[in-house]
Design a protein around this motif. Structure first.
Motif, PDB file in Angstrom:
ATOM      1  N   LEU A  33       0.857  -1.188   0.000  1.00 61.05           N
ATOM      2  CA  LEU A  33       0.000   0.000   0.000  1.00 61.05           C
ATOM      3  C   LEU A  33       0.889   1.233   0.000  1.00 61.05           C
ATOM      4  N   LEU A  34       0.619   2.141  -0.931  1.00 65.41           N
ATOM      5  CA  LEU A  34       1.344   3.413  -1.027  1.00 65.41           C
ATOM      6  C   LEU A  34       0.439   4.561  -0.586  1.00 65.41           C
ATOM      7  N   GLU A  35       0.912   5.359   0.345  1.00 67.92           N
ATOM      8  CA  GLU A  35       0.194   6.562   0.768  1.00 67.92           C
ATOM      9  C   GLU A  35       1.189   7.711   0.809  1.00 67.92           C
ATOM     10  N   ARG A  36       0.949   8.745   0.017  1.00 71.85           N
ATOM     11  CA  ARG A  36       1.956   9.799  -0.103  1.00 71.85           C
ATOM     12  C   ARG A  36       2.035  10.707   1.119  1.00 71.85           C
ATOM     13  N   SER A  37       1.024  10.663   1.972  1.00 71.10           N
ATOM     14  CA  SER A  37       1.056  11.445   3.203  1.00 71.10           C
ATOM     15  C   SER A  37       0.910  10.480   4.375  1.00 71.10           C
ATOM     16  N   ASP A  38       0.048  10.811   5.321  1.00 72.93           N
ATOM     17  CA  ASP A  38      -0.218   9.933   6.454  1.00 72.93           C
ATOM     18  C   ASP A  38      -1.476   9.131   6.176  1.00 72.93           C
ATOM     19  N   LEU A  39      -1.609   7.994   6.804  1.00 75.11           N
ATOM     20  CA  LEU A  39      -2.853   7.244   6.721  1.00 75.11           C
ATOM     21  C   LEU A  39      -4.016   8.130   7.152  1.00 75.11           C
ATOM     22  N   ALA A  40      -5.104   8.072   6.395  1.00 75.17           N
ATOM     23  CA  ALA A  40      -6.318   8.846   6.714  1.00 75.17           C
ATOM     24  C   ALA A  40      -6.055  10.339   6.775  1.00 75.17           C
ATOM     25  N   MET A 177       3.243   7.472  -5.393  1.00 75.53           N
ATOM     26  CA  MET A 177       3.422   6.951  -6.742  1.00 75.53           C
ATOM     27  C   MET A 177       3.700   8.142  -7.645  1.00 75.53           C
ATOM     28  N   VAL A 178       4.845   8.142  -8.329  1.00 74.07           N
ATOM     29  CA  VAL A 178       5.208   9.274  -9.181  1.00 74.07           C
ATOM     30  C   VAL A 178       5.125   8.926 -10.659  1.00 74.07           C
ATOM     31  N   ALA A 179       5.103   7.636 -10.977  1.00 79.03           N
ATOM     32  CA  ALA A 179       4.944   7.206 -12.372  1.00 79.03           C
ATOM     33  C   ALA A 179       4.564   5.740 -12.372  1.00 79.03           C
ATOM     34  N   THR A 180       3.893   5.343 -13.422  1.00 78.86           N
ATOM     35  CA  THR A 180       3.562   3.924 -13.560  1.00 78.86           C
ATOM     36  C   THR A 180       3.451   3.574 -15.030  1.00 78.86           C
ATOM     37  N   ALA A 191       7.937   4.844  -7.127  1.00 78.17           N
ATOM     38  CA  ALA A 191       7.472   5.508  -5.905  1.00 78.17           C
ATOM     39  C   ALA A 191       8.625   6.275  -5.288  1.00 78.17           C
ATOM     40  N   ARG A 192       8.283   7.383  -4.647  1.00 73.59           N
ATOM     41  CA  ARG A 192       9.306   8.200  -3.996  1.00 73.59           C
ATOM     42  C   ARG A 192       8.842   8.550  -2.597  1.00 73.59           C
ATOM     43  N   SER A 193       9.677   8.259  -1.603  1.00 76.25           N
ATOM     44  CA  SER A 193       9.347   8.619  -0.227  1.00 76.25           C
ATOM     45  C   SER A 193       9.756  10.065   0.034  1.00 76.25           C
TER      46      SER A 193
END
Length: 494
Positions: A33-40, A177-180, A191-193
């Motif tokens: 699972l990818l989430e670019r910020s925080d969960l929720a 996700m930055v590209a797919t 993906a980029r953290s």
């Protein structure tokens, strides 16, 4: 971490993404699972915090949606009894809005569309003699009371993610996700953290559960959706408590919308919500002055004590990505969901359009069924309707018995603090306390009831990274802290 291979990559760490990750991982899929910020961090922590059938949806003839949601109330009470609990709602009668017979008929149907096990049926209330009438304007003489449920929405997302991780899923927060790229038999996801680390993932199937950004994710995947979503902003305000008692109020407003007044965090009232079409950046959403005034005025028409905008101690707003059914009125856009599977031009893409927090588990169960079919993976047996979420194993006596036992075992905890901790951690309470036998054993007090011990748990086990995560999603302790205490937590955590 390059070239990790998963059955499923889920984009979006809101309630739908977390629910799908949990269900799929429990059925043997490998999941990331990818989430670019925080969960929720977006819509799923900005709800009215109700597990409910949606009484007003009966007027829109959404009987299947209401029936499904009512059935899910009982499921949620079973699997998450520490963060979901019954609440009685009072509906004052305004003859100029809806006739008495119509409300009674609607409540009769509401009680019977799905089997009730834990919740009492509706009743008529004489506001002149019943305590429920005490906070209401004297001209309101009659009301109805019915039952629904309250939920700690952000913790519901968190617990689904934790259970997904317990079943083997990898949960990557602060990772976008930055590209797919779509290939014949897999998706390649870049993906980029937030620290700049890049990862390349491969997945047999991609799940687009990006909420308000679902259309953006479609574009990143190079796909054109068959359906569309409408972005609807909902704003809430928090004021000092407007009434005594544990009951909430559902107020019919002059524009035929409804506004809730809900007991909140022991000494506040939560008022909401608005429904406004939204076209801006969902990251910048906030309650406007006009919305704050609207909510205050709606309550002021029916309560003796009318809140003023100056009374507001906190506001929050979220953008709901509702399935576009063509409705011209934001309040009547369907709260139902559509699962769109694209499996025709390479590796499958499943996208979630619409939905509501109450029916997230059913949505996830249906989604995993589609995923299994598209990937030719053994579907396994649906399991989430009976498996408790972390902390939900309270024993045969339920929440009250568990809290009474915890009070005996931890009589050194102040009652209000114990109550909050039980309703946050449930049967994981002792794990969080980690052997503490006194307040001193919890470490320094950080404000609002937060201690070093609890903060450490959030950082270690709940993906909390910032003070905002701690104060407004893992808890609502920010409401109980002074400005200085909030600043000190920011300095400590980030």
């Amino acid at each position: 971490m390059d070239d990790q291979v998963f059955d499923i990559v889920v984009v979006g760490g809101g309630i739908n993404g977390a629910g799908i990750a949990r269900d799929a991982a429990g059925r043997g899929f490998s999941v990331c699972l990818l989430e670019r910020s925080d969960l929720a961090s977006a819509t799923s922590s900005a709800s009215t915090k109700l597990i409910h059938g949606g009484l007003r949806y009966l007027e829109q003839y959404e009987f299947r949606l209401v029936r499904e949601a009512l059935a899910e109330r009982e499921v949620m009470l079973r699997i998450a009894p520490h963060i979901v609990w019954p609440m009685r709602f009072v509906l004052p009668h305004r003859p100029e809005m809806r006739p008495r017979w119509m409300i009674r008929a609607g409540l009769f149907l509401y009680d019977r569309l799905a089997r009730r096990i834990s919740l009492p049926a509706h009743e008529a209330v004489d506001c002149r003699t019943h305590p429920y009438g005490a906070p209401l304007d004297p001209h309101i003489t009659n009301a109805f009371a019915y039952s629904d449920c309250w939920v700690q929405d952000a913790r519901l997302v968190l617990l689904n993610a934790r259970d997904a991780a317990a079943h083997g899923a990898e949960i990557l927060t602060r990772t976008a996700m930055v590209a797919t790229t779509r290939h014949a038999d897999h998706w390649e996801v870049s993906a980029r953290s937030e620290d700049g680390t890049h990862r390349r993932l491969r997945a047999r199937l991609l799940v687009n559960a990006a909420g308000p950004w679902v259309m953006e994710a479609f574009g990143m995947a190079g796909q054109t959706p068959r359906g569309q979503v409408r972005l609807i902003k909902g704003s809430h305000i928090v004021v000092p408590a407007l009434h005594d008692g544990a009951q909430a109020y559902l107020l019919q407003n002059d524009d035929r919308r409804v506004v809730f007044v809900i007991p909140y965090e022991e000494r506040f009232s939560l008022i909401g919500t608005t429904d406004v079409f939204y076209e801006g950046d969902p990251r910048q959403v906030h309650a406007s002055e006009a919305e704050i005034a609207y909510l205050c005025a709606a309550v002021g028409k029916q309560f003796k004590k009318a809140p003023e905008p100056a009374d507001v101690v906190w506001t929050y707003a979220g953008v709901r990505p509702l399935y576009d059914d063509g409705s011209a009125d934001a309040s009547t856009v369907t709260r139902d969901y559509v699962l769109e599977m694209d499996a025709g031009q390479g590796a499958p893409l499943l996208s979630v359009l619409g939905g509501k927090i109450t029916t997230y588990r059913r949505l996830a169960e249906e989604a995993v069924g589609h995923i299994a079919k598209a990937t030719r993976h053994a579907a396994g047996t649906p399991w989430t309707a009976t498996a408790v979420l972390p902390g939900g194993d309270l024993g045969p006596g339920g929440l009250a018995a568990f809290e009474a036992d915890a009070s005996r075992r931890h009589d050194w905890l102040p009652p209000a603090m114990l109550r909050r901790l039980v309703r946050s951690y449930g049967s994981e309470l002792d794990l969080m306390l980690d052997g503490a036998t006194s307040l001193a054993g919890l470490g320094a007090a950080l404000g609002g009831g937060l201690t070093e011990k609890e903060l450490a748990w959030m950082l270690r086990h709940e993906w909390a990274r910032t003070a905002e995560d701690v104060m407004w999603r893992r808890s609502k302790l920010g409401l109980h802290m002074t400005a200085g205490e909030r600043e000190a937590l920011v300095a400590r955590v980030g």
